[in-house]
Design an enzyme around this catalytic site. Structure first.
Site, PDB file in Angstrom:
ATOM      1  N   SER A   1     104.658  43.309   9.520  1.00  0.00           N
ATOM      2  CA  SER A   1     104.338  43.640   8.198  1.00  0.00           C
ATOM      3  C   SER A   1     103.256  44.416   8.043  1.00  0.00           C
ATOM      4  CB  SER A   1     104.794  42.529   7.243  1.00  0.00           C
ATOM      5  OG  SER A   1     103.958  41.814   7.455  1.00  0.00           O
TER       6      SER A   1
ATOM      7  N   SER B   1     103.414  39.807  13.032  1.00  0.00           N
ATOM      8  CA  SER B   1     103.073  41.075  12.030  1.00  0.00           C
ATOM      9  C   SER B   1     101.682  41.556  12.350  1.00  0.00           C
ATOM     10  CB  SER B   1     103.023  40.543  10.449  1.00  0.00           C
ATOM     11  OG  SER B   1     104.319  40.708  10.206  1.00  0.00           O
TER      12      SER B   1
ATOM     13  N   LYS C   1      94.862  43.236   4.327  1.00  0.00           N
ATOM     14  CA  LYS C   1      96.025  43.621   3.916  1.00  0.00           C
ATOM     15  C   LYS C   1      96.356  42.970   2.558  1.00  0.00           C
ATOM     16  CE  LYS C   1     100.502  41.933   5.804  1.00  0.00           C
ATOM     17  NZ  LYS C   1     101.224  41.049   7.044  1.00  0.00           N
TER      18      LYS C   1
HETATM   19  N1  GLN Z   1     109.013  40.482  11.556  1.00  0.00           N
HETATM   20  C1  GLN Z   1     108.793  39.057  11.132  1.00  0.00           C
HETATM   21  C2  GLN Z   1     109.580  38.748   9.946  1.00  0.00           C
HETATM   22  O1  GLN Z   1     109.899  39.543   9.423  1.00  0.00           O
HETATM   23  C3  GLN Z   1     107.195  38.793  11.173  1.00  0.00           C
HETATM   24  C4  GLN Z   1     106.638  38.681   9.946  1.00  0.00           C
HETATM   25  C5  GLN Z   1     105.245  38.385   9.837  1.00  0.00           C
HETATM   26  O2  GLN Z   1     104.456  38.032  10.884  1.00  0.00           O
HETATM   27  N2  GLN Z   1     104.442  38.363   8.704  1.00  0.00           N
HETATM   28  O3  GLN Z   1     109.746  37.689   9.528  1.00  0.00           O
END
Ligand code: GLN
Length: 480
Positions: free
Chosen positions: A152, A176, A77
């Site tokens: 994400s 994410s 990532k």
């Molecule tokens: N959707 C969550 C956020 O926007 C999770 C993000 C993540 O795990 N990096 O904070």
């Protein structure tokens, strides 16, 4: 290679039925065929072919594999540092920035024989649930390219979905890894907080962030976990010993022994759950019971507090972590300015995207002198209560079963109209991060439109191996 695990690949490499160069060429062709999905931000074509050639040479001359992860082609990532490569965090603010070191987890994987095929697209600084808040454009779901891949780590999930790598390395602050895994029909695992080094992971909310893994099966996740869970002096929040690798293999003793599994009553009776999920969730419970495990409904009084508590604390941590991007030290600097102050302001205004700015403002607000006690302190207290509740729960139960998501992938052009709804969709995943627990999303079924979704299994802290073995057992049972 679809459906083939690392064990198979390694056997074929040793038998001479497969070369690393053939394997890598196959993965590269998968990436080329699916470039419209925008899963990758950079492909390491020459580097990975060169590494493959060297591995083939080693196998030919020594008749053995150079490392325990030989044959494991990974994607990383774009929020995790790879030496001498760009890392953008999906943001303009890191424009042109190159890492001078490997993240520890990456370093461990490379030393064990893994090779990197490329960097995967993601939401800016990991903030999002759809992989649409990104300087490189939205990631598209291979199940339906008009739909989101989840976020994400959307690029990571699609990279596995399209079979362009064996394992994708992602990050999970509030879901994410698990949420896009669910939306793309693959496995997504977040380890116990402190089990895998965060050194080289670009910080979003440090007390929540963990490196996580996505793959087609739990065995490959287990193999990589054995390597990346080694201690690292560069991360003081880590456990010191090799907790994962040194905990006993549970395969033999564990298989077939009945487990106690908890489900939250409030979820089973909730109208919020989509009917396809509710059906699948109940099916899942029946399946588990028919395997001889015990499933019990228990009450969870904190459901409504999960998302507010998560967003107060993560935005607070983010506003502090992201203050380092000032136009001086890293990446992007505005072209024209009269004063230092103006340079800071313009660089940050032009460098950060809308979602990131919103969170920095929210975080600054909850940390401000006037509101600190009302929001930040209170959320810390709530986090402690939830944490203690879960600790007690896992004294009595082996696992907790939860849905992973509240809905399947939505259309990119047609996102939920209320942004709060997107935040609320993290309700089932943030629990694990609030409490530092390991959790895995397991592909469950397809909804009526043919879109995948997963179910989540959570265990007590440091029970990662038990959790992965449980999922492996379930899978064997399912296939038999
Ligand atoms: N959707 C969550 C956020 O926007 C999770 C993000 C993540 O795990 N990096 O904070």
């Amino acid at each position: 290679m679809e459906g083939k695990d690392l064990r198979y690949i390694q056997t074929e490499l040793l038998n001479g039925n497969l070369t690393m160069q053939q394997l890598v060429k196959y993965y590269l062709s998968q990436i080329e065929k699916t470039s419209h999905l925008n899963a990758y931000t950079e492909i390491f074509r020459e580097e990975v072919m060169h590494a493959a050639e060297q591995i083939d040479h080693h196998i030919r001359t020594h008749q053995q594999l150079p490392g325990p992860l030989t044959g494991c082609v990974i994607s990383v990532k774009d929020l995790i540092c790879i030496k001498d490569h760009k890392v953008s965090a999906g943001s303009r603010i890191l424009d042109g920035f190159r890492s001078v070191y490997h993240a520890t987890a990456i370093q461990y994987m490379l030393e064990a024989g893994a090779v990197i095929i490329g960097r995967t697209n993601c939401d800016e600084f990991g903030m999002g649930s759809a992989s649409t808040h990104c300087i490189h454009g939205a990631v598209r779901n291979a199940a339906d390219p008009d739909r989101i891949a989840g976020g994400s780590s959307g690029g990571a999930a699609v990279a596995v979905q399209i079979d362009s790598c064996l394992v994708a390395v992602g990050t999970d602050t509030g879901g994410s890894v698990r949420q896009p895994a669910s939306m793309c029909g693959v496995y997504g695992f977040k380890p116990t907080y402190g089990l895998v080094s965060r050194y080289g992971l670009i910080a979003y909310a440090s007390s929540f962030d963990q490196i996580g893994l996505l793959a087609h099966n739990p065995e490959d996740i287990h193999r990589v976990m054995e390597i990346i869970s080694s201690a690292d002096p560069m991360d003081v929040t880590m456990y010191r010993n090799r907790l994962y690798a040194d905990s006993p293999d549970q395969e033999d003793t564990f298989a077939g022994s009945p487990q106690k599994i908890a489900v939250f009553k409030e979820l089973l009776n909730s109208d919020n759950m989509d009917s396809a999920f509710a059906w699948a969730f109940r099916q899942n419970i029946q399946r588990i019971q028919s395997q001889g495990h015990e499933v019990e409904e228990i009450s969870f009084p904190w459901l409504d507090y999960l998302v507010p508590c998560y967003y107060i604390l993560t935005t607070a941590e983010a506003s502090s972590n992201l203050s380092r991007y000032d136009g001086v030290r890293y990446g992007y600097r505005t072209a024209q300015y009269q004063s230092l102050e103006e340079m800071y302001v313009k660089s940050r205004t032009e460098g950060f995207g809308h979602e990131v700015k919103k969170r920095i403002m929210l975080g600054t607000f909850v940390l401000s002198e006037a509101y600190y006690d009302a929001y930040y302190t209170k959320a810390q207290k709530v986090r402690r209560l939830i944490h203690d509740f879960m600790d007690t729960l896992f004294k009595n139960y082996d696992f907790l079963l939860l849905p992973t998501v509240t809905q399947t992938a939505w259309e990119i052009q047609n996102p939920p109209s209320d942004p709060l709804k997107v935040y609320m969709s993290d309700i089932y995943t943030v629990l694990a991060n609030l409490c530092g627990l390991p959790a895995i999303s397991v592909p469950e079924a397809l909804d009526e439109s043919g879109l995948p979704f997963g179910m989540q299994c959570v265990s007590g802290k440091k029970q990662d191996k038990k959790l992965l073995h449980h999922v492996m057992d379930m899978q064997k049972w399912h296939n038999s």
